[in-house]
Design a protein around this motif. Structure first.
Motif, PDB file in Angstrom:
ATOM      1  N   THR A  40      59.758  -9.979  21.152  1.00 46.63           N
ATOM      2  CA  THR A  40      59.949  -8.534  21.158  1.00 46.63           C
ATOM      3  C   THR A  40      58.972  -7.930  22.157  1.00 46.63           C
ATOM      4  OG1 THR A  40      60.608  -8.565  18.823  1.00 46.63           O
ATOM      5  CG2 THR A  40      59.979  -6.441  19.775  1.00 46.63           C
ATOM      6  N   LEU A  41      59.501  -7.478  23.278  1.00 43.77           N
ATOM      7  CA  LEU A  41      58.671  -6.967  24.366  1.00 43.77           C
ATOM      8  C   LEU A  41      59.039  -5.515  24.668  1.00 43.77           C
ATOM      9  CD1 LEU A  41      58.939 -10.088  26.742  1.00 43.77           C
ATOM     10  CD2 LEU A  41      57.155  -9.604  25.047  1.00 43.77           C
ATOM     11  N   THR A  42      58.388  -4.952  25.661  1.00 47.46           N
ATOM     12  CA  THR A  42      58.715  -3.606  26.119  1.00 47.46           C
ATOM     13  C   THR A  42      58.479  -3.563  27.619  1.00 47.46           C
ATOM     14  OG1 THR A  42      58.388  -1.226  25.734  1.00 47.46           O
ATOM     15  CG2 THR A  42      56.413  -2.646  25.765  1.00 47.46           C
ATOM     16  N   HIS A  43      58.799  -2.438  28.216  1.00 50.09           N
ATOM     17  CA  HIS A  43      58.579  -2.290  29.657  1.00 50.09           C
ATOM     18  C   HIS A  43      58.120  -0.872  29.941  1.00 50.09           C
ATOM     19  CE1 HIS A  43      59.210  -2.397  33.992  1.00 50.09           C
ATOM     20  NE2 HIS A  43      59.310  -3.713  33.892  1.00 50.09           N
ATOM     21  N   ILE A  44      57.194  -0.762  30.889  1.00 45.78           N
ATOM     22  CA  ILE A  44      56.595   0.535  31.191  1.00 45.78           C
ATOM     23  C   ILE A  44      57.625   1.548  31.675  1.00 45.78           C
ATOM     24  CG2 ILE A  44      56.049  -0.093  33.593  1.00 45.78           C
ATOM     25  CD1 ILE A  44      53.435   1.494  33.229  1.00 45.78           C
ATOM     26  N   ALA A  45      58.726   1.078  32.254  1.00 49.40           N
ATOM     27  CA  ALA A  45      59.743   1.987  32.773  1.00 49.40           C
ATOM     28  C   ALA A  45      60.381   2.836  31.682  1.00 49.40           C
ATOM     29  CB  ALA A  45      60.819   1.195  33.512  1.00 49.40           C
ATOM     30  N   LEU A  46      60.331   2.375  30.442  1.00 50.32           N
ATOM     31  CA  LEU A  46      60.960   3.103  29.331  1.00 50.32           C
ATOM     32  C   LEU A  46      59.966   3.826  28.444  1.00 50.32           C
ATOM     33  CD1 LEU A  46      62.866   0.349  29.845  1.00 50.32           C
ATOM     34  CD2 LEU A  46      64.182   1.464  28.054  1.00 50.32           C
ATOM     35  N   GLN A  47      58.676   3.768  28.758  1.00 49.40           N
ATOM     36  CA  GLN A  47      57.671   4.349  27.876  1.00 49.40           C
ATOM     37  C   GLN A  47      57.846   5.852  27.722  1.00 49.40           C
ATOM     38  OE1 GLN A  47      55.525   2.722  25.810  1.00 49.40           O
ATOM     39  NE2 GLN A  47      56.808   1.055  26.568  1.00 49.40           N
ATOM     40  N   GLU A  48      58.144   6.539  28.816  1.00 52.28           N
ATOM     41  CA  GLU A  48      58.308   7.993  28.730  1.00 52.28           C
ATOM     42  C   GLU A  48      59.479   8.352  27.819  1.00 52.28           C
ATOM     43  OE1 GLU A  48      59.124  11.852  31.678  1.00 52.28           O
ATOM     44  OE2 GLU A  48      58.628   9.869  32.527  1.00 52.28           O
ATOM     45  N   ALA A  49      60.587   7.638  27.962  1.00 55.04           N
ATOM     46  CA  ALA A  49      61.752   7.906  27.115  1.00 55.04           C
ATOM     47  C   ALA A  49      61.475   7.545  25.662  1.00 55.04           C
ATOM     48  CB  ALA A  49      62.963   7.125  27.629  1.00 55.04           C
ATOM     49  N   LEU A  50      60.731   6.466  25.436  1.00 53.76           N
ATOM     50  CA  LEU A  50      60.411   6.052  24.065  1.00 53.76           C
ATOM     51  C   LEU A  50      59.498   7.058  23.372  1.00 53.76           C
ATOM     52  CD1 LEU A  50      59.879   2.221  24.606  1.00 53.76           C
ATOM     53  CD2 LEU A  50      61.607   3.255  23.140  1.00 53.76           C
ATOM     54  N   ASN A  51      58.684   7.749  24.150  1.00 56.57           N
ATOM     55  CA  ASN A  51      57.747   8.724  23.572  1.00 56.57           C
ATOM     56  C   ASN A  51      58.301  10.139  23.557  1.00 56.57           C
ATOM     57  OD1 ASN A  51      55.776   6.716  23.203  1.00 56.57           O
ATOM     58  ND2 ASN A  51      55.018   6.960  25.290  1.00 56.57           N
ATOM     59  N   ASP A  52      59.527  10.301  24.040  1.00 53.92           N
ATOM     60  CA  ASP A  52      60.136  11.629  24.089  1.00 53.92           C
ATOM     61  C   ASP A  52      60.660  12.013  22.705  1.00 53.92           C
ATOM     62  OD1 ASP A  52      61.484  13.952  24.605  1.00 53.92           O
ATOM     63  OD2 ASP A  52      62.628  13.189  26.311  1.00 53.92           O
ATOM     64  N   PRO A  53      60.096  13.049  22.082  1.00 51.80           N
ATOM     65  CA  PRO A  53      60.529  13.432  20.727  1.00 51.80           C
ATOM     66  C   PRO A  53      61.967  13.956  20.683  1.00 51.80           C
ATOM     67  CG  PRO A  53      59.024  15.069  21.642  1.00 51.80           C
ATOM     68  CD  PRO A  53      59.035  13.926  22.601  1.00 51.80           C
ATOM     69  N   LYS A  54      62.541  14.277  21.851  1.00 53.72           N
ATOM     70  CA  LYS A  54      63.915  14.777  21.871  1.00 53.72           C
ATOM     71  C   LYS A  54      64.917  13.673  21.540  1.00 53.72           C
ATOM     72  CE  LYS A  54      62.998  18.400  25.298  1.00 53.72           C
ATOM     73  NZ  LYS A  54      63.334  18.918  26.648  1.00 53.72           N
ATOM     74  N   ASN A  55      64.518  12.432  21.717  1.00 53.11           N
ATOM     75  CA  ASN A  55      65.401  11.317  21.382  1.00 53.11           C
ATOM     76  C   ASN A  55      65.385  11.079  19.879  1.00 53.11           C
ATOM     77  OD1 ASN A  55      66.283  10.592  24.018  1.00 53.11           O
ATOM     78  ND2 ASN A  55      64.295   9.644  24.409  1.00 53.11           N
ATOM     79  N   GLY A  56      66.552  11.078  19.279  1.00 50.28           N
ATOM     80  CA  GLY A  56      66.647  10.840  17.839  1.00 50.28           C
ATOM     81  C   GLY A  56      66.557   9.368  17.501  1.00 50.28           C
ATOM     82  N   ASP A  57      66.759   9.045  16.220  1.00 48.91           N
ATOM     83  CA  ASP A  57      66.644   7.662  15.749  1.00 48.91           C
ATOM     84  C   ASP A  57      67.649   6.745  16.436  1.00 48.91           C
ATOM     85  OD1 ASP A  57      64.613   8.423  14.093  1.00 48.91           O
ATOM     86  OD2 ASP A  57      65.884   8.622  12.304  1.00 48.91           O
ATOM     87  N   PHE A  58      68.876   7.234  16.619  1.00 49.47           N
ATOM     88  CA  PHE A  58      69.910   6.404  17.225  1.00 49.47           C
ATOM     89  C   PHE A  58      69.533   6.044  18.660  1.00 49.47           C
ATOM     90  CE2 PHE A  58      73.943   5.860  19.537  1.00 49.47           C
ATOM     91  CZ  PHE A  58      74.535   4.875  18.760  1.00 49.47           C
ATOM     92  N   ALA A  59      69.122   7.046  19.442  1.00 40.84           N
ATOM     93  CA  ALA A  59      68.721   6.798  20.831  1.00 40.84           C
ATOM     94  C   ALA A  59      67.486   5.921  20.883  1.00 40.84           C
ATOM     95  CB  ALA A  59      68.465   8.123  21.548  1.00 40.84           C
ATOM     96  N   PHE A  60      66.549   6.127  19.938  1.00 38.94           N
ATOM     97  CA  PHE A  60      65.315   5.346  19.906  1.00 38.94           C
ATOM     98  C   PHE A  60      65.605   3.862  19.710  1.00 38.94           C
ATOM     99  CE2 PHE A  60      61.959   3.389  17.291  1.00 38.94           C
ATOM    100  CZ  PHE A  60      60.867   3.530  18.139  1.00 38.94           C
ATOM    101  N   LYS A  61      66.544   3.545  18.840  1.00 42.66           N
ATOM    102  CA  LYS A  61      66.866   2.135  18.586  1.00 42.66           C
ATOM    103  C   LYS A  61      67.447   1.464  19.830  1.00 42.66           C
ATOM    104  CE  LYS A  61      67.460   2.372  13.575  1.00 42.66           C
ATOM    105  NZ  LYS A  61      68.340   2.080  12.428  1.00 42.66           N
TER     106      LYS A  61
END
Length: 476
Positions: free
Chosen positions: A143-164
């Motif tokens: 289970t990894l992550t990538h810096i390119a998505l960090q801003e989107a992952l931390n965006d509170p506008k994204n709901g649970d569905f988008a977060f997953k």
């Protein structure tokens, strides 16, 4: 009536548009009308009080009776109707990746699992346990992550569905980076691309990479595509609206022109689509495999000479096929999904099943049993918070059972835990056939968890990279 619709907040028809109110859509028709007309051709003869506004006779379109056409303009309409059969592209070869029918296999009516007797079910469970006894069903966690998505992952506008979805896409990008598959001078082929979100994030993860292309393979007409957002970044995106089964990858003009190595990717590639994609990326460009839909004789392996029953996965017992006639493949990363929708004809691991003493009917039963891994599963992850997501995978692993020693006495059913465990074994067995298929073609292939079950119950990633690349890195 018009005043009532206005009172309900329904806008009047736009100027130059049809005045027919579509009850189902709760709005006026948006078709453009002819000069001096109030209604479009579709509604001129059907709308109440139209008084024959259109004097031409309208008839259902022979290609699609959902719409009508002026009878005297039928011939002209058939030449441009959106439902007409369109010319096939050069890379279309019907059934090229569909596998082959077994000559000895006779079609049988599918038998429901619940229709099996207790003795028949116990027999199938023993077969499953014997076939999987030497497999390591405990997968590593990647289970990894990538810096390119960090801003989107931390965006509170994204709901649970988008977060997953973002968590999964971030891990897929991270795993591609771990495998050394993010870089310049390559073409990413996304199978089952949908809106193209996975390619979108991979493009962002590539940062300053040069000469990068994306082929998005999707058979359905997709709305809200994100392909157009990449024009300013310099990457080239091209969509292929085609079934994976019919795609001859080596004949795609972009690949013929650029001669770039490819990376196959996919997120939740459902059931048989994974097998079609593996065969497409590994074999579809061979010149000797035309539109027969059958496996060429040179692909049929002499199993006795290549493998031993003791260790069918050992590469020392394998004659690796030459890759000289294949499109250069840098790697594969496909998130698996829906094993219960796999099909024996399309399955790439038939020879592997044969080595285990299993056949088509066994595959069909295991394929249906694989749904036990997720259907009716106790969702322990519902209350798992964001801070626990990274560790949820370890918490939710099913307990190890020695099923060979346990009694399967039951009143017609198995317990939830037993069903779940057996379902996972069926998935691993089917996936092992895919690994076998890739390894015999010179690829180091593996399964790993790429996200936690709290994010997706279908959380297994299939990866493959050429063995030659690994050997070069070890020697350097």
């Amino acid at each position: 009536m018009a005043s009532e619709r206005a009172a309900n907040g329904i806008q009047a028809p736009l100027p130059g548009r049809c005045g027919y109110f579509v009850e189902k859509k709760r709005r006026y028709c948006k078709m453009i009308v002819a000069e001096g007309k109030r209604l479009c051709g579709e509604h001129a003869n059907t709308a109440p009080n139209s008084e024959g506004e259109n004097q031409r006779r309208r008839i259902p379109c022979p290609l699609d009776p959902k719409h009508t056409v002026d009878e005297d303009k039928l011939e002209k309409h058939l030449k441009k109707c959106n439902s007409r059969e369109k010319p096939k592209p050069i890379y279309y070869i019907k059934g090229i990746n569909g596998g082959y029918e077994d000559s000895m296999e006779t079609p049988r009516k599918q038998v429901s699992i619940c229709a099996l007797s207790k003795e028949e079910l116990e027999k199938m469970i023993k077969k499953l346990l014997n076939a999987t006894s030497s497999l390591n069903s405990k997968l590593t966690d990647q289970t990894l992550t990538h810096i390119a998505l960090q801003e989107a992952l931390n965006d509170p506008k994204n709901g649970d569905f988008a977060f997953k979805h973002l968590k999964q896409q971030a891990s897929l990008a991270g795993n591609l980076e771990r495998l050394g598959l993010l870089g310049s001078n390559r073409c990413f082929v996304e199978f089952g691309a949908g809106r193209g979100k996975l390619s979108h994030w991979i493009d962002l993860a590539l940062q300053d990479a040069k000469n990068v292309y994306f082929l998005l393979v999707e058979r359905a007409t997709t709305r809200f595509k994100v392909d157009g957002k990449h024009r300013s970044r310099g990457s080239t995106f091209e969509r292929l609206q085609i079934d994976i089964e019919d795609l001859s990858l080596g004949k795609v003009p972009l690949l013929v022109r650029e001669r770039l190595p490819v990376v196959g990717i996919g997120k939740h590639l459902c059931g048989a689509a994974t097998d079609l994609a593996l065969r497409c990326i590994m074999e579809s460009d061979k010149t000797n495999q035309e539109d027969t839909g059958k496996e060429p004789l040179e692909k049929k392996l002499k199993i006795d000479e290549m493998w031993t029953k003791r260790d069918p996965m050992s590469l020392s017992n394998c004659t690796v096929q030459s890759a000289a006639n294949r499109q250069p493949v840098l790697g594969i990363a496909i998130a698996l999904c829906c094993h219960h929708r796999c099909e024996w004809k399309h399955y790439v691991g038939k020879e592997f099943f044969s080595l285990q003493g299993l056949g088509a009917e066994d595959f069909r039963i295991f394929q249906r049993m694989s749904s036990w891994a997720t259907c009716g599963m106790k969702l322990h992850s519902i209350d798992v918070g964001d801070t626990e997501v990274d560790n949820a995978n370890q918490k939710m692993q099913p307990e190890e059972h020695d099923f060979e020693k346990e009694s399967f006495a039951y009143e017609g059913t198995l317990s939830v835990d037993e069903r779940e465990h057996l379902g996972h074994l069926c998935k691993r067995l089917i996936d092992q056939g895919r690994i076998w298929y890739l390894k015999q073609r010179g690829f180091d292939s593996a399964l790993q968890y790429y996200t936690s079950p709290s994010i997706s119950l279908e959380n297994v990633l299939l990866t493959a990279v050429p063995l030659s690349n690994i050997q070069q890195s070890e020697n350097s």
